[in-house]
Motif scaffolding. Sequence first.
Motif, PDB file in Angstrom:
ATOM      1  N   LEU A 224       0.812  -1.209   0.000  1.00  8.13           N
ATOM      2  CA  LEU A 224       0.000   0.000   0.000  1.00  8.13           C
ATOM      3  C   LEU A 224       0.849   1.263   0.000  1.00  8.13           C
ATOM      4  CD1 LEU A 224      -3.086  -0.678   2.306  1.00  8.13           C
ATOM      5  CD2 LEU A 224      -2.984  -0.479  -0.169  1.00  8.13           C
ATOM      6  N   ASP A 225       2.017   1.217   0.628  1.00  8.71           N
ATOM      7  CA  ASP A 225       2.886   2.401   0.633  1.00  8.71           C
ATOM      8  C   ASP A 225       3.224   2.825  -0.786  1.00  8.71           C
ATOM      9  OD1 ASP A 225       2.812   2.236   3.358  1.00  8.71           O
ATOM     10  OD2 ASP A 225       4.757   1.236   3.560  1.00  8.71           O
ATOM     11  N   GLU A 226       3.535   1.865  -1.632  1.00 10.21           N
ATOM     12  CA  GLU A 226       3.893   2.168  -3.023  1.00 10.21           C
ATOM     13  C   GLU A 226       2.700   2.718  -3.793  1.00 10.21           C
ATOM     14  OE1 GLU A 226       5.238  -0.317  -7.040  1.00 10.21           O
ATOM     15  OE2 GLU A 226       5.557  -1.191  -5.027  1.00 10.21           O
ATOM     16  N   ILE A 227       1.505   2.129  -3.576  1.00  5.45           N
ATOM     17  CA  ILE A 227       0.316   2.584  -4.294  1.00  5.45           C
ATOM     18  C   ILE A 227      -0.069   3.994  -3.862  1.00  5.45           C
ATOM     19  CG2 ILE A 227      -2.154   2.148  -4.579  1.00  5.45           C
ATOM     20  CD1 ILE A 227      -1.538  -0.818  -4.486  1.00  5.45           C
ATOM     21  N   ILE A 228       0.034   4.285  -2.566  1.00  5.39           N
ATOM     22  CA  ILE A 228      -0.302   5.623  -2.078  1.00  5.39           C
ATOM     23  C   ILE A 228       0.701   6.653  -2.599  1.00  5.39           C
ATOM     24  CG2 ILE A 228      -0.428   7.031   0.008  1.00  5.39           C
ATOM     25  CD1 ILE A 228      -1.639   4.586   1.402  1.00  5.39           C
ATOM     26  N   GLU A 229       1.960   6.276  -2.661  1.00  2.00           N
ATOM     27  CA  GLU A 229       2.972   7.180  -3.220  1.00  2.00           C
ATOM     28  C   GLU A 229       2.672   7.493  -4.681  1.00  2.00           C
ATOM     29  OE1 GLU A 229       7.843   7.370  -3.893  1.00  2.00           O
ATOM     30  OE2 GLU A 229       6.926   5.729  -2.733  1.00  2.00           O
ATOM     31  N   THR A 230       2.236   6.491  -5.435  1.00  2.36           N
ATOM     32  CA  THR A 230       1.843   6.714  -6.833  1.00  2.36           C
ATOM     33  C   THR A 230       0.657   7.665  -6.917  1.00  2.36           C
ATOM     34  OG1 THR A 230       2.638   4.519  -7.459  1.00  2.36           O
ATOM     35  CG2 THR A 230       1.068   5.581  -8.942  1.00  2.36           C
ATOM     36  N   ALA A 231      -0.321   7.486  -6.021  1.00  4.67           N
ATOM     37  CA  ALA A 231      -1.496   8.367  -6.027  1.00  4.67           C
ATOM     38  C   ALA A 231      -1.110   9.804  -5.717  1.00  4.67           C
ATOM     39  CB  ALA A 231      -2.521   7.855  -5.014  1.00  4.67           C
ATOM     40  N   ILE A 232      -0.181   9.996  -4.787  1.00  2.19           N
ATOM     41  CA  ILE A 232       0.267  11.356  -4.445  1.00  2.19           C
ATOM     42  C   ILE A 232       1.009  11.988  -5.617  1.00  2.19           C
ATOM     43  CG2 ILE A 232       1.768  12.680  -2.921  1.00  2.19           C
ATOM     44  CD1 ILE A 232       1.094  10.708  -0.696  1.00  2.19           C
ATOM     45  N   ASP A 233       1.856  11.216  -6.285  1.00  4.81           N
ATOM     46  CA  ASP A 233       2.582  11.738  -7.448  1.00  4.81           C
ATOM     47  C   ASP A 233       1.626  12.118  -8.574  1.00  4.81           C
ATOM     48  OD1 ASP A 233       4.962  11.380  -6.137  1.00  4.81           O
ATOM     49  OD2 ASP A 233       5.401   9.435  -7.067  1.00  4.81           O
ATOM     50  N   THR A 234       0.535  11.349  -8.722  1.00  4.12           N
ATOM     51  CA  THR A 234      -0.409  11.617  -9.803  1.00  4.12           C
ATOM     52  C   THR A 234      -1.084  12.976  -9.643  1.00  4.12           C
ATOM     53  OG1 THR A 234      -0.817   9.233 -10.040  1.00  4.12           O
ATOM     54  CG2 THR A 234      -2.447  10.716 -11.000  1.00  4.12           C
ATOM     55  N   GLU A 245      -1.593  20.586   0.299  1.00  2.42           N
ATOM     56  CA  GLU A 245      -0.575  19.630   0.713  1.00  2.42           C
ATOM     57  C   GLU A 245      -1.220  18.253   0.891  1.00  2.42           C
ATOM     58  OE1 GLU A 245       2.956  19.165   4.107  1.00  2.42           O
ATOM     59  OE2 GLU A 245       1.330  20.635   4.355  1.00  2.42           O
ATOM     60  N   VAL A 246      -0.620  17.232   0.296  1.00  3.04           N
ATOM     61  CA  VAL A 246      -1.135  15.863   0.398  1.00  3.04           C
ATOM     62  C   VAL A 246      -0.186  15.078   1.300  1.00  3.04           C
ATOM     63  CG1 VAL A 246      -1.845  13.801  -0.853  1.00  3.04           C
ATOM     64  CG2 VAL A 246      -2.104  16.047  -1.922  1.00  3.04           C
ATOM     65  N   ASN A 273     -10.112  13.225  -6.126  1.00  2.00           N
ATOM     66  CA  ASN A 273     -11.365  13.878  -5.740  1.00  2.00           C
ATOM     67  C   ASN A 273     -11.189  14.711  -4.483  1.00  2.00           C
ATOM     68  OD1 ASN A 273     -12.849  12.866  -7.871  1.00  2.00           O
ATOM     69  ND2 ASN A 273     -13.557  11.070  -6.745  1.00  2.00           N
ATOM     70  N   ALA A 274     -10.400  14.207  -3.538  1.00  4.70           N
ATOM     71  CA  ALA A 274     -10.162  14.963  -2.311  1.00  4.70           C
ATOM     72  C   ALA A 274      -9.448  16.280  -2.608  1.00  4.70           C
ATOM     73  CB  ALA A 274      -9.343  14.120  -1.335  1.00  4.70           C
ATOM     74  N   VAL A 275      -8.490  16.241  -3.543  1.00  8.75           N
ATOM     75  CA  VAL A 275      -7.766  17.466  -3.913  1.00  8.75           C
ATOM     76  C   VAL A 275      -8.678  18.421  -4.680  1.00  8.75           C
ATOM     77  CG1 VAL A 275      -5.872  18.389  -5.297  1.00  8.75           C
ATOM     78  CG2 VAL A 275      -5.507  16.353  -3.888  1.00  8.75           C
ATOM     79  N   ASN A 276      -9.422  17.892  -5.633  1.00 10.15           N
ATOM     80  CA  ASN A 276     -10.231  18.749  -6.506  1.00 10.15           C
ATOM     81  C   ASN A 276     -11.409  19.386  -5.783  1.00 10.15           C
ATOM     82  OD1 ASN A 276      -8.595  18.179  -8.728  1.00 10.15           O
ATOM     83  ND2 ASN A 276      -9.803  16.379  -9.314  1.00 10.15           N
ATOM     84  N   TYR A 277     -11.984  18.696  -4.804  1.00  9.77           N
ATOM     85  CA  TYR A 277     -13.190  19.206  -4.159  1.00  9.77           C
ATOM     86  C   TYR A 277     -12.938  19.787  -2.779  1.00  9.77           C
ATOM     87  CZ  TYR A 277     -15.557  16.804  -7.950  1.00  9.77           C
ATOM     88  OH  TYR A 277     -15.982  16.401  -9.197  1.00  9.77           O
ATOM     89  N   SER A 281      -5.490  25.894  -0.479  1.00  6.46           N
ATOM     90  CA  SER A 281      -4.621  26.158   0.674  1.00  6.46           C
ATOM     91  C   SER A 281      -5.019  25.326   1.885  1.00  6.46           C
ATOM     92  CB  SER A 281      -4.627  27.662   1.029  1.00  6.46           C
ATOM     93  OG  SER A 281      -4.221  28.446  -0.083  1.00  6.46           O
ATOM     94  N   THR A 282      -5.400  24.079   1.644  1.00 10.71           N
ATOM     95  CA  THR A 282      -5.721  23.159   2.736  1.00 10.71           C
ATOM     96  C   THR A 282      -4.830  21.929   2.608  1.00 10.71           C
ATOM     97  OG1 THR A 282      -7.483  22.164   1.413  1.00 10.71           O
ATOM     98  CG2 THR A 282      -8.113  23.943   2.895  1.00 10.71           C
ATOM     99  N   ALA A 283      -5.114  20.918   3.407  1.00  8.57           N
ATOM    100  CA  ALA A 283      -4.334  19.679   3.385  1.00  8.57           C
ATOM    101  C   ALA A 283      -5.269  18.500   3.173  1.00  8.57           C
ATOM    102  CB  ALA A 283      -3.551  19.506   4.677  1.00  8.57           C
ATOM    103  N   VAL A 284      -4.793  17.530   2.418  1.00  6.23           N
ATOM    104  CA  VAL A 284      -5.498  16.266   2.212  1.00  6.23           C
ATOM    105  C   VAL A 284      -4.706  15.177   2.914  1.00  6.23           C
ATOM    106  CG1 VAL A 284      -6.167  14.529   0.510  1.00  6.23           C
ATOM    107  CG2 VAL A 284      -6.574  16.952   0.046  1.00  6.23           C
ATOM    108  N   LEU A 285      -5.356  14.458   3.810  1.00  3.54           N
ATOM    109  CA  LEU A 285      -4.694  13.443   4.624  1.00  3.54           C
ATOM    110  C   LEU A 285      -5.118  12.052   4.168  1.00  3.54           C
ATOM    111  CD1 LEU A 285      -2.901  12.796   7.101  1.00  3.54           C
ATOM    112  CD2 LEU A 285      -4.986  12.846   8.484  1.00  3.54           C
ATOM    113  N   ILE A 286      -4.137  11.216   3.864  1.00  3.48           N
ATOM    114  CA  ILE A 286      -4.385   9.802   3.533  1.00  3.48           C
ATOM    115  C   ILE A 286      -3.954   8.979   4.740  1.00  3.48           C
ATOM    116  CG2 ILE A 286      -3.935   7.948   1.885  1.00  3.48           C
ATOM    117  CD1 ILE A 286      -2.963  10.106  -0.066  1.00  3.48           C
TER     118      ILE A 286
END
Length: 290
Positions: A224-234, A245-246, A273-277, A281-286
């Motif tokens: 999951l660490d690798e998949i989440i890192e890919t999602a953040i890079d995307t 900030e993600v 979706n979390a970033v777009n909606y 100037s906020t943070a998205v927490l995974i």
Amino acid sequence: MTLTETLLVALLAVLIVFGVFGAFLVSERQLNKVPVVEEPAVPEKVTAVLSVLRSSAVIVDEVDTVLKASAPAYALGLVRGTEILVDELQETIRQVRRDGQIREIEFVLGPPTAPPRHVQARVAPLGSRLILALVEDRTRERRVEAIRRDFVANVSHELKTPVGAIRLLAEAVGDARDDPEAVKRFAGRMVTESDRLTDLVQQIIELSRLQSDDPWAEPEQLELDEIIETAIDTVAIDAAARNTEVLATGDKGIVIPGGREQVTVAISNLVANAVNYSRDSTAVLIDVRR
């Protein structure tokens, strides 16, 4: 022996003979008597069938007394003891008893403080005096339908942006045909919007596969660490543009079985979706928990 004594002895002998004969007749009747077996309220075959049904089953008699109810019927709160607790179901049973017509109804169960449970009931006569009600919990199907409607609405909204942009850029290219620099700039934007549209279509395809395909056919061990890192890079470019900030927190080193493309697309879609909606100037927490 006097005449009186002789008569008494003869009478006693007659009484003894009749007594023995009467006892013989009573004994013979008892031997030949067919035992009366009380018929069960619910036929055994019906009980056996109800025990293997997935539906909640309730059988009531002619006075609405519950004779048989399956465990799911009690779990759903349809029955308590020998009483039916749901007014809609009880009224439908009475209607079926009056005219013998099979009926289907839908109603909502649950107290106001708990999530509602959508159920569907089919009520039918069972013989001349019994009524059978089969109740299915449709809550999951209703939830899936709502998610599907929201998904279609969101996808339609997301697709309008690149499609509308490509149309406007195409018109702009036509108007600026005598300006090579403008045409080049508009063409570059069209390529960007086309790539965005391609990504959206690919996400739709992958999310559809996530619902229809069997990820256990050939499961992989996914980190999951690798998949989440890919999602953040995307979403890095979009997040930077919104000053968002993600962050990834929680348990590390979790490995799960599944389909790599499907899980990656699903998590990346959630993060995007979390970033777009979210507000700028906020943070998205995974947050990941085992």
